[in-house]
Design a protein around this motif. Structure first.
Motif, PDB file in Angstrom:
ATOM      1  N   VAL A 210      29.755 158.369 -21.117  1.00  0.00           N
ATOM      2  CA  VAL A 210      30.321 157.620 -19.994  1.00  0.00           C
ATOM      3  C   VAL A 210      30.928 158.549 -18.945  1.00  0.00           C
ATOM      4  N   ASN A 211      30.976 158.053 -17.722  1.00  0.00           N
ATOM      5  CA  ASN A 211      31.752 158.732 -16.695  1.00  0.00           C
ATOM      6  C   ASN A 211      33.234 158.496 -16.950  1.00  0.00           C
ATOM      7  N   THR A 212      34.049 159.334 -16.309  1.00  0.00           N
ATOM      8  CA  THR A 212      35.487 159.297 -16.573  1.00  0.00           C
ATOM      9  C   THR A 212      36.274 159.316 -15.264  1.00  0.00           C
ATOM     10  N   THR A 213      37.482 158.797 -15.340  1.00  0.00           N
ATOM     11  CA  THR A 213      38.392 158.842 -14.202  1.00  0.00           C
ATOM     12  C   THR A 213      39.800 158.956 -14.756  1.00  0.00           C
ATOM     13  N   CYS A 214      40.757 159.200 -13.890  1.00  0.00           N
ATOM     14  CA  CYS A 214      42.143 159.242 -14.363  1.00  0.00           C
ATOM     15  C   CYS A 214      43.087 159.120 -13.172  1.00  0.00           C
ATOM     16  N   GLY A 215      44.319 158.744 -13.480  1.00  0.00           N
ATOM     17  CA  GLY A 215      45.383 158.831 -12.495  1.00  0.00           C
ATOM     18  C   GLY A 215      45.889 160.259 -12.587  1.00  0.00           C
ATOM     19  N   ALA A 216      45.351 161.136 -11.715  1.00  0.00           N
ATOM     20  CA  ALA A 216      45.537 162.570 -11.897  1.00  0.00           C
ATOM     21  C   ALA A 216      46.993 163.002 -11.778  1.00  0.00           C
ATOM     22  N   SER A 217      47.782 162.242 -11.038  1.00  0.00           N
ATOM     23  CA  SER A 217      49.147 162.711 -10.796  1.00  0.00           C
ATOM     24  C   SER A 217      50.122 162.350 -11.918  1.00  0.00           C
ATOM     25  N   ASN A 218      49.671 161.552 -12.882  1.00  0.00           N
ATOM     26  CA  ASN A 218      50.574 161.230 -13.998  1.00  0.00           C
ATOM     27  C   ASN A 218      51.022 162.481 -14.741  1.00  0.00           C
ATOM     28  N   LEU A 219      50.120 163.457 -14.824  1.00  0.00           N
ATOM     29  CA  LEU A 219      50.409 164.659 -15.605  1.00  0.00           C
ATOM     30  C   LEU A 219      51.738 165.293 -15.236  1.00  0.00           C
ATOM     31  N   SER A 220      52.015 165.323 -13.917  1.00  0.00           N
ATOM     32  CA  SER A 220      53.165 166.096 -13.422  1.00  0.00           C
ATOM     33  C   SER A 220      54.456 165.291 -13.357  1.00  0.00           C
ATOM     34  N   PHE A 221      54.425 164.067 -13.854  1.00  0.00           N
ATOM     35  CA  PHE A 221      55.600 163.190 -13.770  1.00  0.00           C
ATOM     36  C   PHE A 221      56.861 163.896 -14.267  1.00  0.00           C
ATOM     37  N   GLY A 222      57.903 163.865 -13.434  1.00  0.00           N
ATOM     38  CA  GLY A 222      59.196 164.426 -13.831  1.00  0.00           C
ATOM     39  C   GLY A 222      59.340 165.918 -13.609  1.00  0.00           C
ATOM     40  N   LEU A 223      58.274 166.585 -13.161  1.00  0.00           N
ATOM     41  CA  LEU A 223      58.345 168.039 -12.965  1.00  0.00           C
ATOM     42  C   LEU A 223      58.460 168.389 -11.485  1.00  0.00           C
ATOM     43  N   PRO A 224      58.984 169.571 -11.173  1.00  0.00           N
ATOM     44  CA  PRO A 224      59.033 169.981  -9.765  1.00  0.00           C
ATOM     45  C   PRO A 224      57.632 170.357  -9.266  1.00  0.00           C
ATOM     46  N   ASN A 225      57.480 170.392  -7.957  1.00  0.00           N
ATOM     47  CA  ASN A 225      56.221 170.792  -7.312  1.00  0.00           C
ATOM     48  C   ASN A 225      55.027 170.089  -7.957  1.00  0.00           C
ATOM     49  N   ARG A 226      55.095 168.762  -7.947  1.00  0.00           N
ATOM     50  CA  ARG A 226      54.048 167.984  -8.615  1.00  0.00           C
ATOM     51  C   ARG A 226      52.672 168.256  -8.029  1.00  0.00           C
ATOM     52  N   ASN A 227      52.623 168.396  -6.704  1.00  0.00           N
ATOM     53  CA  ASN A 227      51.330 168.669  -6.075  1.00  0.00           C
ATOM     54  C   ASN A 227      50.698 169.946  -6.576  1.00  0.00           C
ATOM     55  N   GLY A 228      51.519 170.966  -6.721  1.00  0.00           N
ATOM     56  CA  GLY A 228      51.004 172.253  -7.198  1.00  0.00           C
ATOM     57  C   GLY A 228      50.383 172.110  -8.574  1.00  0.00           C
ATOM     58  N   LEU A 229      51.063 171.375  -9.442  1.00  0.00           N
ATOM     59  CA  LEU A 229      50.551 171.197 -10.802  1.00  0.00           C
ATOM     60  C   LEU A 229      49.312 170.296 -10.799  1.00  0.00           C
ATOM     61  N   ASN A 230      49.364 169.230  -9.986  1.00  0.00           N
ATOM     62  CA  ASN A 230      48.206 168.333  -9.910  1.00  0.00           C
ATOM     63  C   ASN A 230      46.968 169.075  -9.406  1.00  0.00           C
ATOM     64  N   THR A 231      47.201 170.003  -8.489  1.00  0.00           N
ATOM     65  CA  THR A 231      46.101 170.773  -7.902  1.00  0.00           C
ATOM     66  C   THR A 231      45.393 171.603  -8.968  1.00  0.00           C
ATOM     67  N   ALA A 232      46.187 172.281  -9.805  1.00  0.00           N
ATOM     68  CA  ALA A 232      45.583 173.062 -10.900  1.00  0.00           C
ATOM     69  C   ALA A 232      44.884 172.117 -11.878  1.00  0.00           C
ATOM     70  N   PHE A 233      45.566 171.024 -12.211  1.00  0.00           N
ATOM     71  CA  PHE A 233      45.008 170.103 -13.217  1.00  0.00           C
ATOM     72  C   PHE A 233      43.663 169.527 -12.791  1.00  0.00           C
ATOM     73  N   ILE A 234      43.550 169.121 -11.532  1.00  0.00           N
ATOM     74  CA  ILE A 234      42.336 168.402 -11.149  1.00  0.00           C
ATOM     75  C   ILE A 234      41.107 169.310 -11.235  1.00  0.00           C
ATOM     76  N   SER A 235      41.258 170.576 -10.838  1.00  0.00           N
ATOM     77  CA  SER A 235      40.097 171.469 -10.946  1.00  0.00           C
ATOM     78  C   SER A 235      39.771 171.753 -12.412  1.00  0.00           C
ATOM     79  N   MET A 236      40.806 171.818 -13.248  1.00  0.00           N
ATOM     80  CA  MET A 236      40.564 172.045 -14.677  1.00  0.00           C
ATOM     81  C   MET A 236      39.894 170.836 -15.323  1.00  0.00           C
ATOM     82  N   ALA A 237      40.304 169.638 -14.894  1.00  0.00           N
ATOM     83  CA  ALA A 237      39.677 168.423 -15.418  1.00  0.00           C
ATOM     84  C   ALA A 237      38.203 168.396 -15.018  1.00  0.00           C
ATOM     85  N   ILE A 238      37.915 168.837 -13.799  1.00  0.00           N
ATOM     86  CA  ILE A 238      36.519 168.891 -13.340  1.00  0.00           C
ATOM     87  C   ILE A 238      35.742 169.911 -14.176  1.00  0.00           C
TER      88      ILE A 238
END
Lengths: 299, 299
Positions: A210-238
């Motif tokens: 199956v194809n997959t999707t996610c709410g990518a920004s959940n990962l960084s919940f509660g942490l500083p610089n959420r965008n920075g972490l989301n940015t690394a995560f999304i390329s790693m998820a890909i």
């Protein structure tokens, strides 16, 4: 190789294993946006319109539309929003509600093949949503939780996903029309949540196909610089095989990370999209001036 | 689980499968830096010093030191540079030269267990460099090319890596002291080069059980916004199991991507490094003012 095809009246978008990553813009959602909720409730869709145009301009290939406003007529507002967004953009939409009647009103209003957001693993929910998916011929996001909540055990989450995929097949819905969200947990609370996503995506892709999707920004919940972490995560998820995400395309770093990941995965032929998105504007201006005898403006 | 341990006089750094990613700072290298080359040749190491301090401050855990200056006494300059850098920083160094005599002079000058950069798969080179690795008890970077150049066939590159690892063992060098560079090709020329790296890293890790490194910025050669692409690539390489890279830590996005990838991999316990690197400086200033009765400056 699984392709999930969704469409608007004039445009087809394919979520697939060997294709560029699909960004589903998350902005049209009144949850946590008081002003937007108030406006939508009062029939003012100007911000919905602006959010739709801005997200498409930023590179979202699909837009999520949610109208979850407490004490409001959600089905009517969702249908209105969908008609409006379809009247000003050509991207396919993701019809997003936790209320079955709103999902149906959205599907009724929608022109094309939508992505329905979402069905979970509870029997009652499956039997309410899957008939709609079949009736309207749409695709659906399957979220890997059920009555027992979200398990921290990825085997349980995988089993919920499998149950949904199998039940969808019982309803005559092909595997390619089910896009599984393996659920991204906040990594500040669960240190292994990134690895969990990687492992689940691998299994969902190889075992359930199956194809997959996610709410990518959940990962960084509660942490500083959420965008920075989301940015690394999304390329790693890909890199791990994820094929779409619901996220905010207005964050330039996120979109850059997605475009970069497409290049690295070999999904951007001749790096054409990367080059187009990263053109040197000065070089362009110079080229234009050369061609047009000193004119500066865009035609 | 393979750990490659390197050290300075006072500090140990471990490159390993289940550890934070190691960034080897690439800046102390006169190749393409005319001014630096000129200065080093004339015995002026002020820029080497500044580059060393800046890279460590930016988060590099290891520094590469290269003194490849045409028509200069490379062994002497490399030894000088190494002594200088060791006198002002405590990080382990990567001794980098294509000249065997310079590698030996560097090893002679170095205090601790260095990382030697590098050996390739040619027999002559193997027999010149591996005895040095054994004699000085250092670790070594093995680059997957040989007399025939760099193959586009990843099986050939894997076989070269295996040959080097086996030859090292013949010389009494453990697998854990060989860090393989699978070679990152420009993706503008070879669309599959990102996937090649992922696949090679997977095989190197699972079949040869070696740590890996790469010149991370090679991927983006010839493309616009190289940093943006390198940033996506490095986190994806980490997701794929790469354990170190030679890159420029002065690019903040790169270091942010590495730190974010460490979090996603579960290699940053309680996200402590991420939180430390992304502290709100205003909050800190406020806290300090509170503690110190209005003082603004750092002590």
């Amino acid at each position: 190789m699984t392709d999930t095809v969704i469409s608007s009246m004039s445009k087809e978008v394919v979520i697939g294993f060997e294709r560029p990553f699909i960004v589903i813009g998350e902005r049209i959602n009144p949850t946590g946006r008081k002003l937007l909720a108030e406006e939508m409730k009062n029939g003012d869709y100007s911000r919905v319109e602006a959010d739709a145009l801005a997200q498409v301009a930023a590179g979202a290939q699909v837009l999520d539309v949610n109208a979850g406003i407490p004490l409001a007529d959600e089905p009517a507002i969702l249908a209105e929003s969908i008609k409006l967004v379809q009247s000003i953009t050509d991207v396919p939409l993701c019809i997003d509600s936790s209320i079955v009647a709103a999902l149906e009103a959205g599907l009724e209003a929608y022109e094309g093949k939508a992505l329905l957001n979402s069905v979970t693993g509870e029997d009652e929910r499956l039997e309410a949503v899957l008939p709609l998916v079949k009736k309207y011929g749409c695709a659906v996001i399957a979220i890997s939780n059920d009555d027992s909540g979200i398990s921290e055990d990825i085997n349980v989450r995988f089993d919920v996903a499998r149950k949904i995929v199998e039940r969808a097949q019982d309803h005559g819905i092909p595997v390619s029309d089910v896009v599984v969200d393996p659920l991204v947990m906040p990594i500040g609370a669960i240190n292994s949540s990134g690895r969990q996503v990687m492992e689940l995506v691998h299994r969902l892709r190889n075992e359930l196909k199956v194809n997959t999707t996610c709410g990518a920004s959940n990962l960084s919940f509660g942490l500083p610089n959420r965008n920075g972490l989301n940015t690394a995560f999304i390329s790693m998820a890909i890199a791990g095989g994820m094929t779409s995400a619901i996220t905010n395309p207005l964050h330039g770093e996120i979109m850059q990370s997605v475009r970069g990941a497409d290049v690295v995965m070999g999904h951007d032929a001749e790096c054409a999209n990367w080059i187009a998105a990263n053109r040197d504007p000065n070089a362009e201006t110079r080229a234009r001036r050369g061609r047009r005898g000193g004119r500066r403006g865009r035609s």
